[in-house]
Design an enzyme around this catalytic site. Structure first.
Site, PDB file in Angstrom:
ATOM      1  N   LYS A  95       3.581   5.067  -1.837  1.00 21.58           N
ATOM      2  CA  LYS A  95       3.738   5.500  -0.369  1.00 21.58           C
ATOM      3  C   LYS A  95       4.631   6.813  -0.388  1.00 21.58           C
ATOM      4  O   LYS A  95       4.614   7.670   0.460  1.00 21.58           O
ATOM      5  CB  LYS A  95       4.841   4.203   0.978  1.00 21.58           C
ATOM      6  CG  LYS A  95       3.476   3.380   0.787  1.00 21.58           C
ATOM      7  CD  LYS A  95       4.694   2.681   1.625  1.00 21.58           C
ATOM      8  CE  LYS A  95       4.084   2.162   2.635  1.00 21.58           C
ATOM      9  NZ  LYS A  95       4.353   1.146   3.880  1.00 21.58           N
ATOM     10  N   ASP A 102       3.803   2.910  10.384  1.00 19.03           N
ATOM     11  CA  ASP A 102       4.874   1.652  10.493  1.00 19.03           C
ATOM     12  C   ASP A 102       5.974   1.856  11.360  1.00 19.03           C
ATOM     13  O   ASP A 102       5.526   0.407  11.923  1.00 19.03           O
ATOM     14  CB  ASP A 102       5.147   1.208   9.074  1.00 19.03           C
ATOM     15  CG  ASP A 102       5.036   1.457   7.899  1.00 19.03           C
ATOM     16  OD1 ASP A 102       4.001   0.312   7.567  1.00 19.03           O
ATOM     17  OD2 ASP A 102       5.111   1.460   6.219  1.00 19.03           O
TER      18      ASP A 102
END
Length: 277
Positions: free
Chosen positions: A70, A107
Site C-alpha cells: 500500500k 479506507d
C-alpha cells in the site's frame, strides 16, 4: 450489448489467498448482471512495478492493493489523490484511458460509511474519539474522523514514537497518551476505535482497561476475524453500540467497483454473507 474486452480487476498482495475481496466483487458482478472478473493476484514486492505496468495490457482496468504494497504504490502511481497522499498509502488503483496509473485510498471512506450504517445515532461533533494504534489503518481512520468533524483524537500506540509521528502529521487535534494510560482515554471518548491487529485470531488480545466505557459510547474494531472481538463483547456487555470491522471492508470496496465496472453496488446483508462464505 457485447463488450470488446471483458473488464478485469483484482487485489494485489503477498500473501493474498485469504482475501475476501474476490468474494465481495464477484457477488456484486453477479447480482448486477455485469460482465467482468475480479481475481486475487499474489505479487512479491520486487515485482510490483513490473506487474502494475503490465496489467493494463492484459485488460485490467483497476485493482485493490493490500499488505505489503500500500505504501510502495505511492512511488509508482502517476497520480495520487489528496486523501491517499494524506494517509500515505494506496488501496485502490485505476488504470486510466490515458495510460496513467491513479492511486486512491478508500479506507477512510469505508470506515465512516460503516460507522454511519452501524451506529446511526453517532454524531462526529459529540466528543473525542479514542484510537488504539498508529499504523496505516490508524492514519486512514484519523484522517476521516477529523474530516467528519470529530473535535479531538485521543491516540495511544504500543510504541509511543509512532503515535507522536501521527500527531506531527495531523496537528494539535491529536493528543497522544502512553500505552500504559490507554484505558484512561476511554472515559473521555464518545467513540472508541481499535485499529491494531490485537484481538485478531492468532494475535494477542487487546489488553486495555475498558472500565470507563459508558452506555452512550460507540465502539468499533477494524478486526473482523473474529467478527465479535473481545473488545466488542466487553463493550456490548457495558451497553455500548458496537460496530464490527467487516462493514469497513465492504464499504471501502464500493468506490473502486463503481469506477471500474460503471455501476454502484449496495452493501447489504447478502454482501456480508458473500464475504463470510
Amino acid at each position: 450489448m457485447s463488450l470488446a474486452k471483458i473488464p478485469l480487476a483484482g487485489v494485489i498482495g503477498s500473501p493474498i489467498a485469504h482475501s475476501k475481496s474476490p468474494q465481495i466483487h464477484g457477488h456484486w458482478l453477479k447480482t448486477l448482471g455485469l460482465k467482468g472478473a475480479y481475481i486475487p493476484l499474489h505479487v512479491e514486492p520486487e515485482d510490483l512495478r513490473q506487474v502494475l505496468e503490465a496489467m493494463p495490457k492484459m485488460g485490467f482496468i483497476g485493482a485493490n492493493v493490500t499488505i505489503p504494497h500500500k505504501e510502495a504504490v505511492i512511488e509508482i502511481a502517476d497520480i495520487i489523490t489528496d486523501r491517499a497522499a494524506m494517509i500515505g498509502a494506496v488501496n485502490t488503483i485505476t488504470f486510466r484511458a490515458d495510460g496513467k496509473i491513479q492511486g486512491d485510498n478508500t479506507d477512510g471512506y469505508g470506515f465512516i460509511e460503516n460507522l454511519k450504517a452501524g451506529a446511526t445515532h453517532w454524531v462526529p461533533t459529540d466528543g473525542p474519539a479514542c484510537v488504539f494504534g498508529a499504523g496505516g489503518a490508524a492514519r486512514a481512520v484519523i484522517s476521516s474522523l477529523l474530516d467528519a468533524g470529530v473535535p479531538e483524537i485521543l491516540l495511544a500506540n504500543r510504541t509511543r514514537v509512532r503515535a507522536e509521528r501521527l500527531r506531527s502529521v495531523f496537528g494539535n487535534r491529536v493528543t497522544v497518551y502512553d500505552w500504559s494510560q490507554a484505558g484512561t482515554m476511554v472515559s473521555h471518548a464518545s467513540l472508541v476505535v481499535n485499529t491494531t491487529s490485537l484481538g485478531m485470531i492468532g494475535k494477542s488480545e487487546l489488553r486495555v482497561p475498558l472500565d470507563g466505557l459508558r452506555a452512550d459510547t460507540v465502539v468499533t474494531d477494524l478486526v473482523y476475524a473474529p467478527l465479535k472481538t473481545t473488545l466488542l463483547e466487553t463493550a456490548e456487555a457495558a451497553g455500548c453500540v458496537t460496530v464490527d470491522g467487516l462493514g469497513m471492508l465492504l464499504h471501502q470496496a464500493v468506490p473502486g467497483f463503481e469506477r471500474w465496472f460503471g455501476a454502484r453496488p449496495t452493501v447489504d446483508h447478502e454482501t456480508r454473507l458473500a464475504a463470510l462464505r
